[in-house]
Write a protein that holds these residues in place. Structure first.
Motif, PDB file in Angstrom:
ATOM      1  N   LEU A  43       5.153  98.933 -36.655  1.00 53.34           N
ATOM      2  CA  LEU A  43       5.355 100.244 -37.257  1.00 53.34           C
ATOM      3  C   LEU A  43       6.724 100.351 -37.928  1.00 53.34           C
ATOM      4  O   LEU A  43       6.856 100.992 -38.974  1.00 53.34           O
ATOM      5  CB  LEU A  43       5.194 101.336 -36.199  1.00 53.34           C
ATOM      6  CG  LEU A  43       3.776 101.466 -35.616  1.00 53.34           C
ATOM      7  CD1 LEU A  43       3.753 102.488 -34.485  1.00 53.34           C
ATOM      8  CD2 LEU A  43       2.777 101.856 -36.698  1.00 53.34           C
ATOM      9  N   LEU A  44       7.729  99.705 -37.357  1.00 54.28           N
ATOM     10  CA  LEU A  44       9.046  99.696 -37.995  1.00 54.28           C
ATOM     11  C   LEU A  44       9.010  98.896 -39.303  1.00 54.28           C
ATOM     12  O   LEU A  44       9.625  99.299 -40.298  1.00 54.28           O
ATOM     13  CB  LEU A  44      10.087  99.107 -37.046  1.00 54.28           C
ATOM     14  CG  LEU A  44      10.466  99.985 -35.834  1.00 54.28           C
ATOM     15  CD1 LEU A  44      11.415  99.228 -34.908  1.00 54.28           C
ATOM     16  CD2 LEU A  44      11.087 101.310 -36.284  1.00 54.28           C
ATOM     17  N   CYS A  45       8.289  97.786 -39.307  1.00 56.34           N
ATOM     18  CA  CYS A  45       8.124  97.004 -40.543  1.00 56.34           C
ATOM     19  C   CYS A  45       7.374  97.814 -41.589  1.00 56.34           C
ATOM     20  O   CYS A  45       7.692  97.758 -42.787  1.00 56.34           O
ATOM     21  CB  CYS A  45       7.392  95.699 -40.246  1.00 56.34           C
ATOM     22  SG  CYS A  45       8.360  94.505 -39.300  1.00 56.34           S
ATOM     23  N   TYR A  46       6.376  98.573 -41.132  1.00 52.20           N
ATOM     24  CA  TYR A  46       5.625  99.456 -42.030  1.00 52.20           C
ATOM     25  C   TYR A  46       6.560 100.467 -42.684  1.00 52.20           C
ATOM     26  O   TYR A  46       6.546 100.653 -43.915  1.00 52.20           O
ATOM     27  CB  TYR A  46       4.531 100.157 -41.233  1.00 52.20           C
ATOM     28  CG  TYR A  46       3.979 101.412 -41.857  1.00 52.20           C
ATOM     29  CD1 TYR A  46       3.055 101.355 -42.906  1.00 52.20           C
ATOM     30  CD2 TYR A  46       4.366 102.675 -41.386  1.00 52.20           C
ATOM     31  CE1 TYR A  46       2.539 102.515 -43.465  1.00 52.20           C
ATOM     32  CE2 TYR A  46       3.850 103.828 -41.939  1.00 52.20           C
ATOM     33  CZ  TYR A  46       2.940 103.752 -42.982  1.00 52.20           C
ATOM     34  OH  TYR A  46       2.440 104.909 -43.534  1.00 52.20           O
ATOM     35  N   LEU A  47       7.395 101.101 -41.880  1.00 56.04           N
ATOM     36  CA  LEU A  47       8.333 102.090 -42.410  1.00 56.04           C
ATOM     37  C   LEU A  47       9.334 101.455 -43.361  1.00 56.04           C
ATOM     38  O   LEU A  47       9.653 102.019 -44.418  1.00 56.04           O
ATOM     39  CB  LEU A  47       9.064 102.781 -41.256  1.00 56.04           C
ATOM     40  CG  LEU A  47       8.218 103.690 -40.366  1.00 56.04           C
ATOM     41  CD1 LEU A  47       9.028 104.165 -39.156  1.00 56.04           C
ATOM     42  CD2 LEU A  47       7.695 104.887 -41.151  1.00 56.04           C
TER      43      LEU A  47
END
Length: 330
Positions: A43-47
């Motif tokens: 999710l951090l990579c997505y953001l």
């Protein structure tokens, strides 16, 4: 100071070990369920990609069309959502559940394990749906990448990981089944919108997508509200109930505001002559939460227009999608 940092780190690890130890052993061997760290990293990579890296990569590039990919993607999510709804029904909601205070079956019976499987699959579908935003970035539809859209797509998978890890089933899974039902309709709409101008005549029911989302939030909130009026209920994780109630009520308010602004006051009604994209779908510039809703969450408030009477807007996407884009101005 160093000693205090060591003590803090030690306490943090104790809390982490305690939380991981509490994960339901029936789901712990499923993909990405051994620890919250992998899904948090995803999710951090997505953001990072949708907020920083992606826009910079695309800054001096022409937008990708991705018509065929979007058709396949949306159709696949329709099929997946249908399967998830069916499995939720067969693993409890159409068989043994009362639709009131339904505790989590912690046994290893075939039906209990079936509920565990579909609960995990529902969560994993939220990871797949991160592709919604990826398509926006690659097609340079920055107007659709709003705060609510990103919040919904990152917050819902993160919270549902804990729901699946600790409470796979019971009354807390009702909103997942309802959300998946809405996604069948929503992604079918997107499938038609991506298919091109020849399918635009079948998109006359865009307005009712918002109504369907509102009904979703009402059903979810009413269902969990029962919990507060029961003399007793043996559902094992009341925190899940509280979160679902807050989530459903929060997004009901947001979607109601959109409905009033768009269909009562007419402030967001489509204008004639909006330029359409090459796949025949209008580029909507707005946002809405889904979630769902998960309810995506999700709404998909869809903003569309017509060009020479042939193009009917392309829907944005759920639970953080089209209509809420300018909500902060309302």
């Amino acid at each position: 100071m160093l000693q205090e940092m060591k003590e803090f780190g030690s306490h943090a690890m104790d809390i982490y070990d305690y939380l991981v130890a509490g994960i339901d052993p029936r789901v712990k061997n499923h993909f990405l369920m051994q620890s919250p760290i992998p899904m948090t990293v995803i999710l951090l990579c997505y953001l990072f990609f949708v907020l920083y890296l992606g826009p910079r990569i695309m800054a001096n590039r022409k937008p990708f069309q991705l018509k065929e990919a979007m058709i396949v993607y949306n159709f696949a999510l329709v099929a997946l959502s249908i399967y998830i709804v069916y499995e939720f029904l067969m693993s409890g909601w159409a068989t043994t559940y009362t639709w009131r205070c339904d505790a989590i079956d912690v046994s290893n019976s075939p039906q209990a394990l079936r509920m565990v499987e579909v609960a995990w699959l529902f969560w994993f579908s939220k990871i797949i749906e991160l592709m919604d935003t990826m398509f926006f970035v690659l097609r340079k539809k920055s107007g659709q990448i709003t705060f609510l859209h990103i919040f919904h797509h990152s917050f819902m998978p993160w919270t549902w990981w804990w729901g699946v890890g600790y409470a796979p089933g019971g009354m807390g899974s009702f909103h997942a089944m309802v959300n998946s039902s809405v996604h069948v309709i929503m992604y079918f709409y997107y499938f038609l919108a991506a298919a091109g101008p020849r399918f635009q005549k079948f998109l006359w029911w865009k307005k009712y997508m918002t109504a369907i989302q509102l009904i979703q939030f009402v059903l979810v909130s009413l269902h969990v509200t029962q919990y507060y009026f029961m003399d007793s209920c043996d559902y094992q994780f009341p925190m899940i109930i509280h979160m679902v109630w807050v989530y459903g009520t929060f997004f009901f308010v947001l979607f109601s505001n959109f409905w009033v602004q768009a269909y009562v006051k007419g402030k967001r009604l489509p204008k004639q002559g909006i330029k359409t994209s090459q796949n025949g779908a209008t580029a909507a510039s707005s946002s809405a939460p889904t979630v769902y809703a998960n309810g995506k969450h999700h709404e998909n408030g869809l903003k569309h227009g017509t060009s020479n009477g042939t193009s009917n807007g392309s829907a944005h996407h759920e639970n953080g999608s089209a209509p809420m884009g300018k909500m902060k101005k309302a």
